[in-house]
Enzyme design. Structure first.
Site, mmCIF file in Angstrom:
data_model
loop_
_atom_site.group_PDB
_atom_site.id
_atom_site.type_symbol
_atom_site.label_atom_id
_atom_site.label_comp_id
_atom_site.label_asym_id
_atom_site.label_seq_id
_atom_site.Cartn_x
_atom_site.Cartn_y
_atom_site.Cartn_z
ATOM 1 C CG ASP A 1 10.595 10.475 31.556
ATOM 2 O OD1 ASP A 1 10.923 9.416 30.991
ATOM 3 O OD2 ASP A 1 11.424 11.313 31.978
ATOM 4 C CG MET B 1 9.144 11.683 36.962
ATOM 5 S SD MET B 1 10.118 11.638 35.446
ATOM 6 C CE MET B 1 10.886 10.020 35.517
ATOM 7 C CG HIS C 1 13.687 14.940 32.860
ATOM 8 N ND1 HIS C 1 13.388 13.590 32.946
ATOM 9 C CD2 HIS C 1 13.377 15.455 34.086
ATOM 10 C CE1 HIS C 1 12.944 13.308 34.156
ATOM 11 N NE2 HIS C 1 12.936 14.417 34.872
ATOM 12 C CB SER D 1 14.741 8.920 26.972
ATOM 13 O OG SER D 1 15.871 8.911 27.808
ATOM 14 C CG MET E 1 15.728 13.716 36.712
ATOM 15 S SD MET E 1 15.842 12.108 35.892
ATOM 16 C CE MET E 1 16.382 12.641 34.281
ATOM 17 C CG HIS F 1 13.193 12.986 27.443
ATOM 18 N ND1 HIS F 1 12.354 13.945 27.984
ATOM 19 C CD2 HIS F 1 13.676 12.282 28.494
ATOM 20 C CE1 HIS F 1 12.339 13.812 29.302
ATOM 21 N NE2 HIS F 1 13.139 12.816 29.642
ATOM 22 C CG MET G 1 19.850 11.415 35.479
ATOM 23 S SD MET G 1 19.656 9.643 35.620
ATOM 24 C CE MET G 1 18.307 9.358 34.484
ATOM 25 C CG ASP H 1 16.354 11.454 30.732
ATOM 26 O OD1 ASP H 1 15.436 12.088 31.276
ATOM 27 O OD2 ASP H 1 16.164 10.513 29.946
HETATM 28 C C1 DX5 Z 1 14.281 8.243 34.022
HETATM 29 C C2 DX5 Z 1 14.375 9.162 32.831
HETATM 30 C C3 DX5 Z 1 13.669 8.668 31.628
HETATM 31 C C4 DX5 Z 1 14.193 7.363 31.085
HETATM 32 C C5 DX5 Z 1 13.066 6.639 30.446
HETATM 33 O O1 DX5 Z 1 14.692 8.909 35.170
HETATM 34 O O2 DX5 Z 1 13.839 10.436 33.132
HETATM 35 O O3 DX5 Z 1 13.588 9.649 30.617
HETATM 36 O O4 DX5 Z 1 15.224 7.503 30.142
HETATM 37 O O5 DX5 Z 1 13.508 5.396 30.081
HETATM 38 P P1 DX5 Z 1 12.512 4.221 29.718
HETATM 39 O O6 DX5 Z 1 11.663 4.678 28.555
HETATM 40 O O7 DX5 Z 1 13.439 3.115 29.353
HETATM 41 O O8 DX5 Z 1 11.669 3.939 30.926
HETATM 42 ZN ZN ZN Z 2 13.425 11.879 31.490
#
Ligand code: DX5
Ligand code: ZN
Length: 223
Positions: free
Chosen positions: A177, A139, A68, A10, A70, A35, A39, A37
């Site tokens: 994840d 998750m 991903h 990620s 969110m 990956h 947000m 993310d």
């Molecule tokens: C959290 C993200 C993850 C995050 C994982 O909301 O979706 O992808 O980056 O990070 P680690 O591996 O540090 O838990």
């Molecule tokens: Zn993620």
């Protein structure tokens, strides 16, 4: 049907000042997919990166990108990430009013589609849409931040989803994840996951290759 293991770093935990270099280094270190993310400071409290950054990756390298989302709502961003070269787009079912429609929308661009289930989201959200899924992501932390601890109840949930996938006979990857590290990856694989997102466990360390090799050897040996 058990698939080959994929490690998905990620980039949330990468050094954004040197993002291109970080991505090259982690892929050369043996990662399988990036990956990414997204947000929106609405569905989750944090705010990260969008299609422009995704495009700047896919334009320059041919690595697959696992987006991903969110975000809430979801649909308006799907064409933008498809156009930005995403290989997979996953979203949280609570964030879309019409989950089946959003899955169809993703697939209409030839992008692989998936649902992401939060720790407290029941498996019933998979009913009636399994055939549209290329990936299911569980998750193992609440979404929004990197560096949180793995929630142990995810293991039982993974086993249930693995059974659902196997019983369906469909070709669906099972991704996990949050809080994945070398020292719990074998246990997570044993519960049925085949795709492992890891942010802080990789980008937080000085030698990405060493971490990824350690993860792979634990996946191979089961410890
Ligand atoms: C959290 C993200 C993850 C995050 C994982 O909301 O979706 O992808 O980056 O990070 P680690 O591996 O540090 O838990
Ligand atoms: Zn993620």
């Amino acid at each position: 049907m058990k698939q080959s293991y994929w490690i998905a770093p990620s980039i949330l935990s990468a050094d954004f000042f040197r993002l291109g270099e970080e991505i090259e280094t982690v892929m050369e270190a043996g990662a399988d997919i990036i990956h990414f993310d997204v947000m929106d400071n609405h569905y989750v409290p944090n705010l990260t990166i969008g299609p422009l950054v995704c495009k700047s990756i896919t334009k320059n390298v041919s690595y697959p990108v696992d987006v991903h989302l969110m975000v809430e709502p979801v649909d308006a961003l799907v064409p933008m990430f498809a156009e930005a070269g995403a290989s997979y787009i996953t979203f949280h079912p609570e964030a879309s009013k019409h989950v089946d429609r959003t899955l169809q929308l993703i697939k209409s661009f030839g992008v692989k589609a998936g649902l992401v289930l939060n720790p407290a989201t029941p498996l019933s959200c998979l009913d009636y849409v399994m055939e549209r899924l290329d990936i299911i992501m569980l998750m193992s932390v609440n979404p929004g931040f990197g560096g949180q601890s793995f929630i142990p109840s995810t293991l039982a949930k993974l086993r249930q989803v693995r059974r659902l996938i196997d019983d369906s006979g469909l070709d669906i990857r099972l991704e996990v994840d949050g809080g994945v590290k070398a020292d719990n990856i074998a246990e997570i694989a044993d519960a049925g996951a085949d795709t492992f997102v890891a942010g802080s466990a990789i980008f937080g360390k000085p030698d990405y290759k060493k971490v990824i090799e350690d993860m792979r050897s634990r996946l191979d040996s089961g410890i």
